[in-house]
Write a protein that holds these residues in place. Structure first.
Motif, short mmCIF file in Angstrom:
data_model
loop_
_atom_site.label_atom_id
_atom_site.label_comp_id
_atom_site.label_asym_id
_atom_site.label_seq_id
_atom_site.Cartn_x
_atom_site.Cartn_y
_atom_site.Cartn_z
N UNK A 1 -12.21 36.12 -28.11
CA UNK A 1 -13.29 35.36 -27.49
C UNK A 1 -13.98 34.46 -28.50
N UNK A 2 -14.14 34.96 -29.72
CA UNK A 2 -14.78 34.14 -30.75
C UNK A 2 -13.99 32.87 -31.03
N UNK A 3 -12.68 32.95 -30.90
CA UNK A 3 -11.83 31.77 -31.15
C UNK A 3 -12.07 30.67 -30.14
N UNK A 4 -12.66 31.03 -28.99
CA UNK A 4 -12.97 30.02 -27.97
C UNK A 4 -14.42 29.56 -28.06
N UNK A 5 -15.13 30.00 -29.10
CA UNK A 5 -16.49 29.55 -29.32
C UNK A 5 -17.57 30.49 -28.81
N UNK A 6 -17.18 31.66 -28.33
CA UNK A 6 -18.18 32.60 -27.82
C UNK A 6 -18.74 33.46 -28.95
N UNK A 7 -20.02 33.79 -28.83
CA UNK A 7 -20.68 34.67 -29.80
C UNK A 7 -20.52 36.11 -29.30
N UNK A 8 -19.31 36.67 -29.52
CA UNK A 8 -18.98 37.99 -29.00
C UNK A 8 -19.04 39.04 -30.10
N UNK A 9 -19.52 40.23 -29.77
CA UNK A 9 -19.61 41.34 -30.72
C UNK A 9 -19.15 42.62 -30.05
N UNK A 10 -18.29 43.35 -30.74
CA UNK A 10 -17.85 44.66 -30.27
C UNK A 10 -18.92 45.68 -30.68
N UNK A 11 -19.52 46.35 -29.71
CA UNK A 11 -20.66 47.23 -29.99
C UNK A 11 -20.33 48.70 -29.82
N UNK A 12 -19.14 49.02 -29.39
CA UNK A 12 -18.79 50.43 -29.22
C UNK A 12 -18.58 51.08 -30.59
N UNK A 13 -19.20 52.23 -30.83
CA UNK A 13 -19.03 52.89 -32.14
C UNK A 13 -17.59 53.30 -32.37
N UNK A 14 -17.15 53.34 -33.61
CA UNK A 14 -15.77 53.78 -33.89
C UNK A 14 -15.59 55.25 -33.51
N UNK A 15 -14.36 55.59 -33.15
CA UNK A 15 -14.06 56.97 -32.80
C UNK A 15 -13.10 57.05 -31.64
N UNK A 16 -12.71 58.28 -31.29
CA UNK A 16 -11.69 58.49 -30.28
C UNK A 16 -12.26 58.87 -28.91
N UNK B 1 -5.56 48.27 -26.52
CA UNK B 1 -5.97 47.09 -27.25
C UNK B 1 -6.89 47.50 -28.40
N UNK B 2 -7.20 46.56 -29.25
CA UNK B 2 -8.16 46.77 -30.34
C UNK B 2 -9.45 46.05 -29.99
N UNK B 3 -10.56 46.78 -30.00
CA UNK B 3 -11.83 46.16 -29.66
C UNK B 3 -12.18 44.97 -30.52
N UNK B 4 -12.23 45.12 -31.85
CA UNK B 4 -12.59 43.99 -32.71
C UNK B 4 -11.63 42.80 -32.57
N UNK B 5 -10.34 43.08 -32.44
CA UNK B 5 -9.37 41.97 -32.31
C UNK B 5 -9.57 41.26 -30.98
N UNK B 6 -9.86 42.04 -29.92
CA UNK B 6 -10.14 41.43 -28.62
C UNK B 6 -11.39 40.55 -28.71
N UNK B 7 -12.37 41.01 -29.46
CA UNK B 7 -13.58 40.22 -29.66
C UNK B 7 -13.27 38.90 -30.35
N UNK B 8 -12.37 38.95 -31.33
CA UNK B 8 -12.01 37.71 -32.04
C UNK B 8 -11.29 36.73 -31.11
#
Length: 459
Positions: free
Chosen positions: A361-376, A352-359
């Motif tokens: 949750x955001x679409x349901x009204x949650x204040x969600x933030x992806x906090x994992x740093x970019x990288x492999x 999955x994509x972290x930021x897209x997964x966060x969105x």
């Protein structure tokens, strides 16, 4: 980080080993035996069958380790050491290390069936597993000083007392206590078996009591953090495991199959038997796999930014490593498909994509933030990957100077929760509803949520 000795063998060497290949029909038979269990006697016989095979494998594992230790000291393996079956040079210490690692893998595969039995006898009530897994793995059964006393207690409980008993050492997920006993009246009773009744292991008894209180009375989970509590979501579990079943069927024919899954996920399955039957070269395999993966990622909408923000879980060599994972033998799949996943002859990966997964949750009204740093980098145990902030807008408090304070708190999502969403293929609505349920409950501390009706999902 590779799980293999790079200078010794590859994953393909492991699955081609004669011992490893011979375990596949054994696993199929044991899984079918598990699913046919309908009586106490059948459950006891399954444990006896597992015990016999596990002790045989662990004995050989110990012999191979002993042989490698002798060679490191400039000595030859003992004459009674089991013969390596890999066809490799027995004068090379790497051969004996390889044979040892094969046996270690096979022991975990057998324990995964024991894990499946544990889930079943606990009625697929996840809190029992969450509570009893919170210790380090106890290690091999073979040569364990207390094993005779545990076996005597096991046989006495099953034969003389008419109860059902489960040996924890046959599992990976039950790490607190030595045995759990069921009768027809009381909740399951976990016990510590002492070789010398005069010796008291107060730390272990305390953890047993903590686990029992966590499940039955809502107390903290075993450990030093009193804020870790089980949390009943009061929601049914819903999954897309039918997609996994179809993907495994397709891969068993085509060798490689990839598909998007609702909830910003992509599933990739490789079946080594089918790939071998088609005579794929390494170049052909890589080309077909990449084409299938790219297509699934595009259709799932998570292709962009993959190098930095995508995250995945895989079945590869994961069997009986993580006690929080549902054992493959409990998945609603054919026993052959379960055995292939256990033995890595079929490998499933969910991305999955972290930021897209966060969105999502955001679409349901949650204040969600992806906090994992970019990288492999691989996900680490306990790593925080997402934060979801909740504010009590109806409870604002006026402060001096015209300021207003709004009470709130932050829910941190860690690796284990994301692992469940991906590997168990939870339906997005079920997953989002579960997070909302935890937020709405305003439960302080670190909740360990669990869904209801899991007996309707797992086999």
């Amino acid at each position: 980080m590779s799980l293999f000795h790079a200078d010794c063998y590859s994953p393909d060497d492991m699955v081609m080993h004669p011992r490893h290949r011979a375990m596949q029909p054994v696993l199929v038979q044991l899984i079918q035996q598990l699913r046919d269990c309908g009586t106490v006697e059948a459950g006891v016989e399954l444990q006896r069958a597992l015990l016999t095979r596990l002790l045989d494998v662990e004995k050989d594992r110990w012999e191979f380790k002993h042989a490698a230790t002798r060679m490191r000291k400039g000595k030859q393996p003992l004459a009674e050491a089991p013969e390596p079956q890999s066809g490799r040079d027995p004068s090379d210490i790497a051969t004996w290390r390889f044979e040892h690692d094969v046996c270690e893998r096979l022991a975990r595969q057998l324990r995964s069936v024991g894990d499946a039995l544990a889930w079943r006898v606990f009625g697929f009530h996840r809190p029992f597993i969450l509570a009893l897994c919170r210790n380090q793995s106890p290690g091999p059964m073979y040569g364990k000083a207390g094993l005779p006393a545990e076996l005597e207690h096991f046989e006495r409980a099953c034969k003389e007392e008419g109860t059902f008993a489960l040996l924890h050492d046959l599992t990976n997920c039950l790490r607190i206590g030595d045995i759990t006993v069921w009768d027809s009246v009381h909740p399951p009773r976990t016990e510590e078996i002492k070789t010398n009744p005069k010796n008291s292991r107060s730390a272990q008894l305390r953890r047993i009591n903590q686990a029992r209180a966590a499940v039955l009375d809502g107390g903290p989970l075993p450990g030093d953090n009193a804020s870790e509590l089980l949390y009943d979501l009061d929601l049914p579990l819903r999954t897309h495991l039918d997609v996994l079943r179809n993907a495994l069927d397709r891969a068993a024919t085509d060798g490689i199959y990839a598909t998007p899954v609702l909830g910003s996920r992509a599933l990739f399955v490789v079946d080594q038997y089918a790939c071998a039957e088609q005579g794929m070269s390494a170049e052909q395999f890589n080309e077909r796999y990449q084409h299938a993966v790219d297509g699934a990622l595009q259709r799932a909408g998570i292709a962009a930014g993959r190098e930095d923000y995508n995250i995945h879980v895989t079945s590869l060599d994961s069997t009986a490593r993580d006690p929080l994972r549902v054992p493959w033998a409990n998945y609603p799949l054919h026993p052959v498909a379960c055995a292939r996943l256990i033995g890595d002859y079929a490998v499933a990966t969910v991305e999955t994509s972290g930021p897209i997964l966060t969105r999502l949750l955001q679409a349901t009204g949650m204040d969600a933030r992806w906090v994992r740093p970019p990288g492999k980098a691989d996900l680490q145990p306990g790593e925080v990957i997402m934060e979801i902030h909740h504010q009590e807008r109806l409870r604002s408090v006026a402060l001096p100077g015209g300021l207003t304070m709004t009470p709130g708190w932050t829910l941190q999502m860690r690796r284990s929760e994301l692992d469940r969403y991906l590997m168990e293929l939870l339906q997005p609505g079920t997953w989002v509803a579960g997070i909302n349920h935890v937020l709405a409950a305003r439960q302080a501390g670190q909740p360990w949520p669990h869904y209801r009706n899991e007996h309707e999902i797992w086999v």
